[in-house]
Motif scaffolding. Sequence first.
Motif, PDB file in Angstrom:
ATOM      1  N   UNK A 134       7.728   1.391   5.179  1.00 35.16           N
ATOM      2  CA  UNK A 134       6.460   1.840   4.613  1.00 35.16           C
ATOM      3  C   UNK A 134       6.324   3.343   4.738  1.00 35.16           C
TER       4      UNK A 134
ATOM      5  N   UNK B 111       9.701  -3.124   8.233  1.00 40.00           N
ATOM      6  CA  UNK B 111       8.590  -2.798   7.346  1.00 40.00           C
ATOM      7  C   UNK B 111       7.890  -1.526   7.798  1.00 40.00           C
TER       8      UNK B 111
ATOM      9  N   UNK C  58       8.715   4.923   2.214  1.00 39.03           N
ATOM     10  CA  UNK C  58       8.237   4.781   0.834  1.00 39.03           C
ATOM     11  C   UNK C  58       7.120   5.767   0.541  1.00 39.03           C
ATOM     12  N   UNK C  59       6.152   5.874   1.467  1.00 39.30           N
ATOM     13  CA  UNK C  59       5.003   6.717   1.147  1.00 39.30           C
ATOM     14  C   UNK C  59       5.365   8.191   1.256  1.00 39.30           C
ATOM     15  N   UNK C  60       6.519   8.529   1.887  1.00 40.78           N
ATOM     16  CA  UNK C  60       6.937   9.928   1.924  1.00 40.78           C
ATOM     17  C   UNK C  60       7.834  10.292   0.751  1.00 40.78           C
ATOM     18  N   UNK C  61       8.245   9.273  -0.054  1.00 38.25           N
ATOM     19  CA  UNK C  61       9.214   9.575  -1.102  1.00 38.25           C
ATOM     20  C   UNK C  61       8.566  10.419  -2.198  1.00 38.25           C
TER      21      UNK C  61
ATOM     22  N   UNK D  54      12.741   7.427  -8.746  1.00 40.56           N
ATOM     23  CA  UNK D  54      13.473   7.692  -9.970  1.00 40.56           C
ATOM     24  C   UNK D  54      12.718   8.639 -10.898  1.00 40.56           C
ATOM     25  N   UNK D  55      11.409   8.840 -10.614  1.00 42.46           N
ATOM     26  CA  UNK D  55      10.622   9.721 -11.460  1.00 42.46           C
ATOM     27  C   UNK D  55      10.639  11.164 -10.967  1.00 42.46           C
TER      28      UNK D  55
ATOM     29  N   UNK E 207      11.558  -8.030  11.198  1.00 41.39           N
ATOM     30  CA  UNK E 207      10.944  -7.748   9.902  1.00 41.39           C
ATOM     31  C   UNK E 207       9.845  -6.699  10.043  1.00 41.39           C
ATOM     32  N   UNK E 208       9.000  -6.829  11.076  1.00 44.21           N
ATOM     33  CA  UNK E 208       7.915  -5.867  11.253  1.00 44.21           C
ATOM     34  C   UNK E 208       8.461  -4.470  11.518  1.00 44.21           C
TER      35      UNK E 208
ATOM     36  N   UNK F  50       0.586   6.451  -6.820  1.00 44.50           N
ATOM     37  CA  UNK F  50      -0.572   7.311  -7.048  1.00 44.50           C
ATOM     38  C   UNK F  50      -0.163   8.775  -7.060  1.00 44.50           C
ATOM     39  N   UNK F  51       0.838   9.128  -6.240  1.00 45.81           N
ATOM     40  CA  UNK F  51       1.295  10.522  -6.224  1.00 45.81           C
ATOM     41  C   UNK F  51       1.860  10.913  -7.585  1.00 45.81           C
TER      42      UNK F  51
ATOM     43  N   UNK G  19      -6.380   3.721   2.568  1.00 41.25           N
ATOM     44  CA  UNK G  19      -5.708   4.082   1.321  1.00 41.25           C
ATOM     45  C   UNK G  19      -6.735   4.346   0.224  1.00 41.25           C
TER      46      UNK G  19
ATOM     47  N   UNK H  14      -8.116   7.660   0.681  1.00 36.46           N
ATOM     48  CA  UNK H  14      -7.121   8.654   0.301  1.00 36.46           C
ATOM     49  C   UNK H  14      -7.157   8.888  -1.212  1.00 36.46           C
ATOM     50  N   UNK H  15      -7.358   7.814  -1.968  1.00 39.64           N
ATOM     51  CA  UNK H  15      -7.330   7.939  -3.423  1.00 39.64           C
ATOM     52  C   UNK H  15      -8.620   8.488  -3.982  1.00 39.64           C
TER      53      UNK H  15
ATOM     54  N   UNK I  43      -6.248  -0.539   6.899  1.00 37.32           N
ATOM     55  CA  UNK I  43      -5.208   0.048   6.045  1.00 37.32           C
ATOM     56  C   UNK I  43      -5.702   0.176   4.599  1.00 37.32           C
ATOM     57  N   UNK I  44      -6.310  -0.920   4.100  1.00 39.75           N
ATOM     58  CA  UNK I  44      -6.835  -0.890   2.735  1.00 39.75           C
ATOM     59  C   UNK I  44      -7.873   0.206   2.572  1.00 39.75           C
TER      60      UNK I  44
ATOM     61  N   UNK J 272       0.827  -1.206   0.000  1.00 40.29           N
ATOM     62  CA  UNK J 272       0.000   0.000   0.000  1.00 40.29           C
ATOM     63  C   UNK J 272       0.861   1.255   0.000  1.00 40.29           C
ATOM     64  N   UNK J 273       2.045   1.188   0.649  1.00 39.40           N
ATOM     65  CA  UNK J 273       2.935   2.347   0.588  1.00 39.40           C
ATOM     66  C   UNK J 273       3.412   2.572  -0.835  1.00 39.40           C
TER      67      UNK J 273
END
Lengths: 108, 178
Positions: free
Chosen positions: B164, B160, B167-170, B174-175, B156-157, A92-93, B73, B76-77, B69-70, A85-86
């Motif tokens: 997570x 993660x 990743x969501x703050x990036x 590369x784009x 691992x948790x 999506x951004x 998100x 959010x979309x 979580x699902x 999801x991340x």
Amino acid sequence: MPNLDFLTEVGLTHYLILSAVIFCIGMAGVLLRRNAIVILMSIELMLNGVNITFVAFSSYLGKMEGQIMVFFVLTIAAAEAAVGLALAVAIFKRFKEVNIRFFENLKG
Amino acid sequence: MSTDAILFWILAFMTVSSALTVVLITNPIYCALSLALTMVGVSALFVTLNAYFLAGVQMIVYAGAVLVLFVMVLMLFDLKHELQAFTRGKMTGALKLASIGLLAGLIAGAILMSNGILLTKSEAFTSPDMASDTTKQLGHLIFSQYLFGFEALGVLLMVVAVGAVALSRSKGGTHAKS
């Protein structure tokens, strides 16, 4: 009178077939859907099908190792959903869309 | 017909129909809600198999955490109905459906062929003292024999959780424009 043992006597085979059905439904979702989040949900369905198999075997053979494996699978599935999801949020951004049609050119 | 059989068939119908709903409905919010129903059904199936601890964990982790979580998100979309929810192309779609059918047939065939082998051992199960004690045995096994795996899961948790957020703050990786 037809043989109704299949309906009245629930055994290991029933649980195995049920888990196979759920696994195949999840696989159909992964292959046929285009929304990345629904694909993640279908992966969760597949993992749950496998979990049912583990618990059924563990319960019918009287061994606890299957339930340990289910415990691990549950944790890994939660971690995988978080990372997936991340990634979906990051994508999506960039594309304003989560349809996997737009992810064909991920290489910069 | 025993109550076990009735319970199993009700749960199986509920689980399979809600799993089908996840795949077939085009609105992702309804997909997430019927996935929650599937998780509840699977958890109830765990109860019928005497795995009470796993049933509770399934409810808490899946129906409680992952589904929230699902849904978060998805909110959010702000996605409405997908314009193209399913795969394009009749040829590839038919090919995918055929491969799914092949897999389903293989699994069902394997299970039915192994019927005699599997059912011979099943009498050993459901001695009531063993059934009520599974949580205790599970705890003993996790904290003795599988302790390393358990600790690795903790690491691992942790990774993660950090990954997570990162990743969501990036800013597009590369784009990135700038």
